[in-house]
Write an enzyme that holds these catalytic residues in place. Structure first.
Site, short mmCIF file in Angstrom:
data_model
loop_
_atom_site.label_atom_id
_atom_site.label_comp_id
_atom_site.label_asym_id
_atom_site.label_seq_id
_atom_site.Cartn_x
_atom_site.Cartn_y
_atom_site.Cartn_z
N ALA A 64 1.01 -1.57 -0.41
CA ALA A 64 -0.11 -0.06 -0.29
C ALA A 64 0.63 1.17 0.38
O ALA A 64 2.21 0.83 0.29
CB ALA A 64 -1.32 0.45 1.25
N GLY A 109 1.12 -4.79 0.60
CA GLY A 109 -1.11 -5.41 0.39
C GLY A 109 -0.03 -5.89 -1.53
O GLY A 109 -1.26 -6.22 -2.55
N GLU A 112 -1.09 -9.90 -0.89
CA GLU A 112 -2.31 -9.74 -0.79
C GLU A 112 -3.03 -9.85 -1.91
O GLU A 112 -4.26 -10.58 -2.53
CB GLU A 112 -2.75 -8.55 0.55
CG GLU A 112 -2.42 -8.32 1.71
CD GLU A 112 -2.66 -7.49 2.44
OE1 GLU A 112 -2.02 -6.36 1.90
OE2 GLU A 112 -3.38 -7.67 3.38
N GLU A 132 4.23 -5.44 7.39
CA GLU A 132 3.02 -4.61 8.34
C GLU A 132 3.56 -4.05 9.02
O GLU A 132 4.16 -3.06 9.67
CB GLU A 132 1.79 -5.16 7.83
CG GLU A 132 1.44 -4.92 6.89
CD GLU A 132 1.20 -5.85 5.58
OE1 GLU A 132 2.68 -7.12 5.42
OE2 GLU A 132 1.12 -5.91 4.76
N1 DAK Z 1 4.15 3.15 -0.69
C1 DAK Z 1 4.48 4.32 -1.40
N2 DAK Z 1 5.95 4.06 -1.97
C2 DAK Z 1 7.00 3.44 -1.77
C3 DAK Z 1 6.74 1.99 -2.01
C4 DAK Z 1 5.27 1.73 -0.74
N3 DAK Z 1 4.83 1.21 -0.45
N4 DAK Z 1 7.39 1.34 -1.83
C5 DAK Z 1 8.43 1.99 -2.57
N5 DAK Z 1 8.07 3.42 -2.52
C6 DAK Z 1 8.89 3.93 -3.61
C7 DAK Z 1 10.03 4.53 -2.28
O1 DAK Z 1 9.81 5.44 -2.03
C8 DAK Z 1 11.07 4.77 -3.40
O2 DAK Z 1 10.37 6.60 -3.99
P1 DAK Z 1 11.59 8.12 -4.01
O3 DAK Z 1 11.91 7.79 -2.77
O4 DAK Z 1 12.07 7.31 -5.59
O5 DAK Z 1 10.44 9.16 -4.42
C9 DAK Z 1 10.54 4.15 -5.47
O6 DAK Z 1 9.65 3.31 -4.53
C10 DAK Z 1 11.90 3.59 -5.42
O7 DAK Z 1 11.87 2.61 -3.60
P2 DAK Z 1 13.70 2.45 -3.38
O8 DAK Z 1 14.45 3.27 -3.95
O9 DAK Z 1 13.16 1.75 -1.47
O10 DAK Z 1 13.82 0.95 -3.94
P3 DAK Z 1 14.31 -0.02 -3.69
O11 DAK Z 1 14.64 -0.92 -4.79
O12 DAK Z 1 16.12 0.42 -2.56
O13 DAK Z 1 13.64 -1.17 -2.54
C11 DAK Z 1 11.91 -1.98 -1.55
C12 DAK Z 1 12.84 -1.96 -2.64
C13 DAK Z 1 10.73 -2.68 -2.39
C14 DAK Z 1 12.96 -2.94 -0.83
C15 DAK Z 1 11.28 -0.81 -0.76
O14 DAK Z 1 11.20 -0.16 -1.57
C16 DAK Z 1 10.55 -0.76 0.33
O15 DAK Z 1 10.97 -1.76 1.62
N6 DAK Z 1 9.39 -0.59 0.01
C17 DAK Z 1 8.17 -0.41 1.17
C18 DAK Z 1 7.86 -1.74 1.62
C19 DAK Z 1 6.79 -1.97 2.14
O16 DAK Z 1 7.08 -1.77 3.86
N7 DAK Z 1 5.69 -1.80 2.26
C20 DAK Z 1 4.12 -1.60 2.72
C21 DAK Z 1 4.05 -2.77 3.29
S1 DAK Z 1 2.68 -2.60 4.15
C22 DAK Z 1 -4.09 -0.41 4.82
C23 DAK Z 1 -4.29 -1.83 4.05
C24 DAK Z 1 -3.66 -2.48 3.35
C25 DAK Z 1 -1.95 -1.68 4.07
C26 DAK Z 1 -2.47 -1.04 5.57
C27 DAK Z 1 -3.00 -0.42 5.60
N8 DAK Z 1 -5.67 0.33 5.43
C28 DAK Z 1 -6.52 0.34 4.47
C29 DAK Z 1 -5.41 1.10 6.40
C30 DAK Z 1 -1.10 -2.63 3.14
C31 DAK Z 1 0.32 -2.21 4.05
C32 DAK Z 1 1.37 -2.82 3.18
O17 DAK Z 1 0.85 -3.38 2.33
#
Ligand code: DAK
Length: 258
Positions: A64, A109, A112, A132
């Protein structure tokens, strides 16, 4: 027409590609709404027999959208959650089979979303995870439920509580994905599975999807009863007559979706 996804239909396959590569295809409200719209078009279009869902660039979906989520209050978060659940439940409810071609990161997400598809084929570069708890939340688009149903309670707890990322081999080993392909062969592998499904009787395929999805949430006795009812629907189809006649006459069947 869409700003965050690409959608095209070719040779009976609907291709839906999430197209926000700069944010690693993170799911915001617009993406969720556009995906819902594309799936409803697919469901309404008789020319489409199977869907392939993939991501542009190095991610399938990296979760997400954390930037959008960080600004949300509880009510807005709840609305987004409703949107995500609506989409993923709809993907499971539509008759057309959906194949996730997981080209890269499938996190939070994104994992998921892949689990709401019927079949997952992963590139050897794919990475899966539910990060998460490291963000102070839990999976919010059905992950606690779908992951445990796919890989079992223990492995689901391990993955969700540690937030560990796993590669395609491990995802295959635990039953989170059904096939692995080299990155350049991923779409071909997904198309091969899609075309195999397309060659079968459409009503039977749709009925099997419904029987498995609904039956999985029932006790065995109710699920068996559900299978009897759905089996009867397929047994009464013209395609059943055609399929059996083709077998007996040693020819290829010509299914008509009737
Ligand atoms: N959201 C927004 N931007 C994201 C992102 C995300 N989930 N993942 C990556 N980006 C963005 C980064 O901020 C970066 O943006 P800039 O800095 O270039 O502007 C760009 O994508 C490239 O990312 P990285 O530079 O970090 O790329 P790397 O290859 O170094 O790393 C990575 C890749 C996938 C390991 C890393 O980007 C990462 O850890 N990303 C976050 C993964 C994550 O934690 N995802 C979220 C999981 S939690 C809900 C419903 C559902 C959910 C929550 C609430 N409710 C209804 C309230 C679900 C939650 C989730 O999905």
């Amino acid at each position: 027409m869409y700003e965050n996804i690409k959608f095209e239909v070719k040779d009976a396959i609907g291709y839906i590609t999430i197209d926000r590569p700069k944010a690693l295809n993170a799911l915001n409200e617009d993406v969720l709404n556009e995906l819902y719209d594309a799936f409803s078009k697919v469901e309404a279009d008789e020319a489409v027999r199977c869907v392939i869902l993939t991501g542009e660039g190095k991610a399938f979906v990296a979760g997400a959208d954390i930037a959008q989520m960080s600004q949300m209050n509880a009510l807005e978060g709840r609305n987004m959650m409703i949107l995500g659940h609506k989409l993923m439940n709809y993907m499971e409810a539509i008759e057309k089979p959906i194949i996730a071609a997981v080209n890269g990161f499938a996190l939070g997400g994104g994992c998921e979303l892949s689990m709401a598809c019927d079949i997952r084929i992963a590139s050897t570069k794919a990475k899966f995870g539910q990060p998460e708890v490291g963000l102070g939340i839990i999976p919010g688009f059905g992950g606690t439920q779908r992951l445990s149903r796919l890989v079992g309670k223990g492995m689901a707890k391990y993955l969700i509580m540690t937030a560990n990322m796993i590669g395609a081999d491990e995802a295959y080993r635990i039953g989170l994905v059904e096939q692995i392909a080299e990155p350049e062969a991923l779409m071909e592998a997904a198309e091969k599975v899609a075309n195999t499904i397309i060659s079968k009787a459409p009503i039977a395929v749709a009925t099997a999807k419904a029987a498995i999805n609904h039956g999985y949430d029932m006790d065995m006795k109710s699920a068996s009863k559900f299978e009897i009812e759905t089996f009867t629907a397929a047994f009464g189809s013209e395609d059943k007559t055609e399929g059996m006649d083709a077998f007996l006459n040693k020819r290829a069947p010509e299914f008509k979706n009737k």
